[in-house]
Design an enzyme around this catalytic site. Structure first.
Site, PDB file in Angstrom:
ATOM      1  N   HIS A 233      -8.905  10.831   4.884  1.00 36.88           N
ATOM      2  CA  HIS A 233      -9.683   9.646   5.255  1.00 36.88           C
ATOM      3  C   HIS A 233     -10.285   9.870   6.640  1.00 36.88           C
ATOM      4  O   HIS A 233      -9.640  10.427   7.518  1.00 36.88           O
ATOM      5  CB  HIS A 233      -8.737   8.434   5.285  1.00 36.88           C
ATOM      6  CG  HIS A 233      -9.414   7.128   5.434  1.00 36.88           C
ATOM      7  ND1 HIS A 233      -9.887   6.663   6.637  1.00 36.88           N
ATOM      8  CD2 HIS A 233      -9.691   6.172   4.520  1.00 36.88           C
ATOM      9  CE1 HIS A 233     -10.430   5.462   6.445  1.00 36.88           C
ATOM     10  NE2 HIS A 233     -10.321   5.143   5.173  1.00 36.88           N
ATOM     11  N   CYS A 271     -15.116   7.331   3.240  1.00 32.85           N
ATOM     12  CA  CYS A 271     -15.057   5.910   3.556  1.00 32.85           C
ATOM     13  C   CYS A 271     -16.358   5.493   4.240  1.00 32.85           C
ATOM     14  O   CYS A 271     -16.575   5.789   5.418  1.00 32.85           O
ATOM     15  CB  CYS A 271     -13.846   5.607   4.436  1.00 32.85           C
ATOM     16  SG  CYS A 271     -13.752   3.864   4.878  1.00 32.85           S
ATOM     17  N   HIS A 298     -14.212   5.025  -0.594  1.00 41.10           N
ATOM     18  CA  HIS A 298     -13.951   3.660  -0.137  1.00 41.10           C
ATOM     19  C   HIS A 298     -15.318   3.056   0.146  1.00 41.10           C
ATOM     20  O   HIS A 298     -16.007   3.520   1.043  1.00 41.10           O
ATOM     21  CB  HIS A 298     -13.167   3.662   1.181  1.00 41.10           C
ATOM     22  CG  HIS A 298     -11.731   4.024   1.042  1.00 41.10           C
ATOM     23  ND1 HIS A 298     -10.880   4.075   2.109  1.00 41.10           N
ATOM     24  CD2 HIS A 298     -10.988   4.334  -0.042  1.00 41.10           C
ATOM     25  CE1 HIS A 298      -9.668   4.413   1.697  1.00 41.10           C
ATOM     26  NE2 HIS A 298      -9.709   4.576   0.395  1.00 41.10           N
ATOM     27  N   HIS A 355     -11.930  -3.300   1.559  1.00 42.52           N
ATOM     28  CA  HIS A 355     -11.932  -4.560   2.310  1.00 42.52           C
ATOM     29  C   HIS A 355     -12.801  -5.603   1.615  1.00 42.52           C
ATOM     30  O   HIS A 355     -13.339  -5.386   0.545  1.00 42.52           O
ATOM     31  CB  HIS A 355     -12.425  -4.371   3.752  1.00 42.52           C
ATOM     32  CG  HIS A 355     -11.594  -3.385   4.512  1.00 42.52           C
ATOM     33  ND1 HIS A 355     -11.794  -3.100   5.823  1.00 42.52           N
ATOM     34  CD2 HIS A 355     -10.554  -2.605   4.122  1.00 42.52           C
ATOM     35  CE1 HIS A 355     -10.925  -2.197   6.213  1.00 42.52           C
ATOM     36  NE2 HIS A 355     -10.163  -1.879   5.200  1.00 42.52           N
ATOM     37  N   TYR A 371      -7.931  -7.498   3.093  1.00 42.16           N
ATOM     38  CA  TYR A 371      -7.661  -7.259   1.674  1.00 42.16           C
ATOM     39  C   TYR A 371      -7.499  -8.550   0.859  1.00 42.16           C
ATOM     40  O   TYR A 371      -6.502  -8.737   0.170  1.00 42.16           O
ATOM     41  CB  TYR A 371      -6.432  -6.365   1.521  1.00 42.16           C
ATOM     42  CG  TYR A 371      -6.693  -4.953   1.987  1.00 42.16           C
ATOM     43  CD1 TYR A 371      -7.190  -4.003   1.106  1.00 42.16           C
ATOM     44  CD2 TYR A 371      -6.485  -4.580   3.315  1.00 42.16           C
ATOM     45  CE1 TYR A 371      -7.466  -2.717   1.522  1.00 42.16           C
ATOM     46  CE2 TYR A 371      -6.770  -3.291   3.752  1.00 42.16           C
ATOM     47  CZ  TYR A 371      -7.257  -2.370   2.841  1.00 42.16           C
ATOM     48  OH  TYR A 371      -7.540  -1.089   3.265  1.00 42.16           O
TER      49      TYR A 371
HETATM   50  C1  DNO Z   1      -8.090   0.537   6.072  1.00 41.30           C
HETATM   51  C2  DNO Z   1      -7.854   1.803   5.474  1.00 41.30           C
HETATM   52  C3  DNO Z   1      -6.951   2.733   6.249  1.00 41.30           C
HETATM   53  C4  DNO Z   1      -6.664   3.897   5.359  1.00 41.30           C
HETATM   54  C5  DNO Z   1      -5.848   4.972   5.982  1.00 41.30           C
HETATM   55  C6  DNO Z   1      -5.810   6.159   5.059  1.00 41.30           C
HETATM   56  O1  DNO Z   1      -8.277  -0.378   5.411  1.00 41.30           O
HETATM   57  O2  DNO Z   1      -9.020   2.354   5.020  1.00 41.30           O
HETATM   58  O3  DNO Z   1      -5.764   2.111   6.555  1.00 41.30           O
HETATM   59  O4  DNO Z   1      -5.946   3.444   4.277  1.00 41.30           O
HETATM   60  O5  DNO Z   1      -6.357   5.335   7.183  1.00 41.30           O
HETATM   61  O6  DNO Z   1      -4.779   6.966   5.432  1.00 41.30           O
END
Ligand code: DNO
Length: 398
Positions: A233, A271, A298, A355, A371
């Site tokens: 990530h 992401c 993401h 999110h 979330y």
């Molecule tokens: C936030 C997320 C992060 C992600 C971690 C992956 O919402 O995208 O907490 O889960 O960084 O390790």
């Protein structure tokens, strides 16, 4: 894409059933209660699988197995922690779970200054206010040398902001930044945060990258042998924070790490929300470049509020904000087509609506910050609508 939903386990106020009703096809989860550095046991994994199945879905992917500060700094018990990480992979493989997301952000995982900022229409969104953050760094944390990291104008704005801050605001800022957000491995008080930062004295970006590559040289062969995929990530936000190096913030950052351990098991969690906070990250182009190694996407959108970076931003609705989401999804769908032609078994890319703003009944449910049920449902509905449209023969995308 395979549409999955993050579930934090039985403590989550959004249930697996809610995810299924929202249109999710599977669940991404983690054993947040297992201490960092300890292997996940077969029993604990089975228990979580049963909890997810009881809601009618399967646990398909892990986010995240935390990487300890010892591993990131290669100090203390790091070797034992790496062995525990490998052990967790073996147990997950036995349970039939083969994709694992992780991050390598020093000390702080994702960072925001405000968890429930009110938008124009009364929804709540997460926000990163650069002035608040600098006020925290210089005046609350009082990090030595902090002022050298920022331009004079920002330092002045932070000083003025701090002077007006009530104790509750300072406490909330400290909690939001130091105590960590959902999914973060560790939380810190101000004193603990100072100690955690001190561990990185003398560790710059190159040293941290080399620690990541050493870590990957250990765990990627195990993942390969088990036919698993790891996916890193990106940094959120994608720039150094509190004097700490960050090494997965740009295209070039990813390319260095992917090339260093060059196989499919060493992959990317792309992401858009994290990487999109930097105006110089062209996300659709990045997806195209990193595509063969993207195992997990993401999808969310940020709206930058100030020029350049570091900047202030808030989490906008999934199709608003600065990221061209249609172009990102088109690139991901294009990659799936390419994989299909290539005959790859992992043709389908996992995607989660990342999110969501708190809207409607979310405002009273009190789910994990970022979330909510309905905000994410709306995001998923919009994202999969784009995907289906782009995939429809009438639209002409081959
Ligand atoms: C936030 C997320 C992060 C992600 C971690 C992956 O919402 O995208 O907490 O889960 O960084 O390790």
């Amino acid at each position: 894409m395979r549409h999955i939903w993050r579930w934090f386990g039985p403590i989550d106020k959004v249930r697996v059933r809610d995810a299924a009703q929202a249109g999710a096809q599977g669940i991404v989860s983690a054993l947040h209660h297992v201490p960092t550095g300890t292997a996940w046991t077969n029993e604990e994994i089975r228990k979580r699988q049963d909890e997810v199945r009881a809601g009618g879905l399967e646990w398909e992917l892990v986010e995240s197995i935390p990487v300890s500060e010892s591993i990131k700094t290669m100090t203390g018990d790091w070797k034992a922690h790496v062995e525990a990480w490998k052990e967790s992979l073996r147990h997950l493989a036995q349970a039939g779970i083969s994709t694992v997301c992780y991050n390598f952000m020093p000390v702080l995982d994702w960072t925001r200054t405000d968890l429930r900022w009110e938008t124009r229409d009364g929804a709540r969104a997460m926000r990163f206010d650069l002035v608040d953050f600098v006020a925290f760094d210089i005046h609350v944390l009082q990090r030595p040398g902090a002022a050298e990291d920022y331009p004079a104008q920002l330092i002045e704005a932070a000083k003025e902001r701090f002077a007006t801050m009530q104790p509750e605001k300072i406490a909330a800022l400290s909690r939001n930044i130091g105590a960590g957000l959902p999914g973060s491995a560790d939380g810190y008080s101000i004193v603990e945060l100072r100690t955690a930062l001190a561990r990185y004295n003398g560790i710059g970006a190159d040293a941290l990258r080399s620690n990541l590559i050493d870590f990957l040289s250990e765990v990627v062969p195990v993942a390969e042998e088990l036919d698993m995929r790891l996916c890193a990530h990106g940094d959120d936000p994608p720039w150094p924070l509190l004097g700490l190096p960050r090494i997965l913030s740009t295209d070039q950052d990813y390319v260095k790490v992917l090339d260093a351990v060059d196989c499919n098991a060493n992959g990317v969690t792309f992401c858009t929300g994290s990487l999109g906070a930097r105006p110089d990250n062209d996300l659709p182009a990045m997806v195209k470049r990193l595509a063969p190694r993207i195992h997990f996407a993401h999808l969310r959108n940020v709206r930058r509020e100030t020029e350049g970076f570091p900047c202030s931003f808030f989490e906008d609705q999934h199709l608003d904000g600065n990221t061209d989401m249609v172009a990102v999804i088109a690139a991901l769908v294009g990659e799936e087509r390419r994989r299909e032609k290539e005959g790859r078994a992992d043709r389908q890319i996992f995607m989660r609506p990342d999110h969501g703003q708190e809207i409607l009944d979310d405002l009273s449910r009190g789910a994990q910050p970022g979330y909510p049920a309905i905000g994410r449902l709306k995001g998923l509905a919009e994202l999969r609508g784009i995907e289906q449209t782009l995939s429809h023969p009438a639209f002409g995308m081959k």
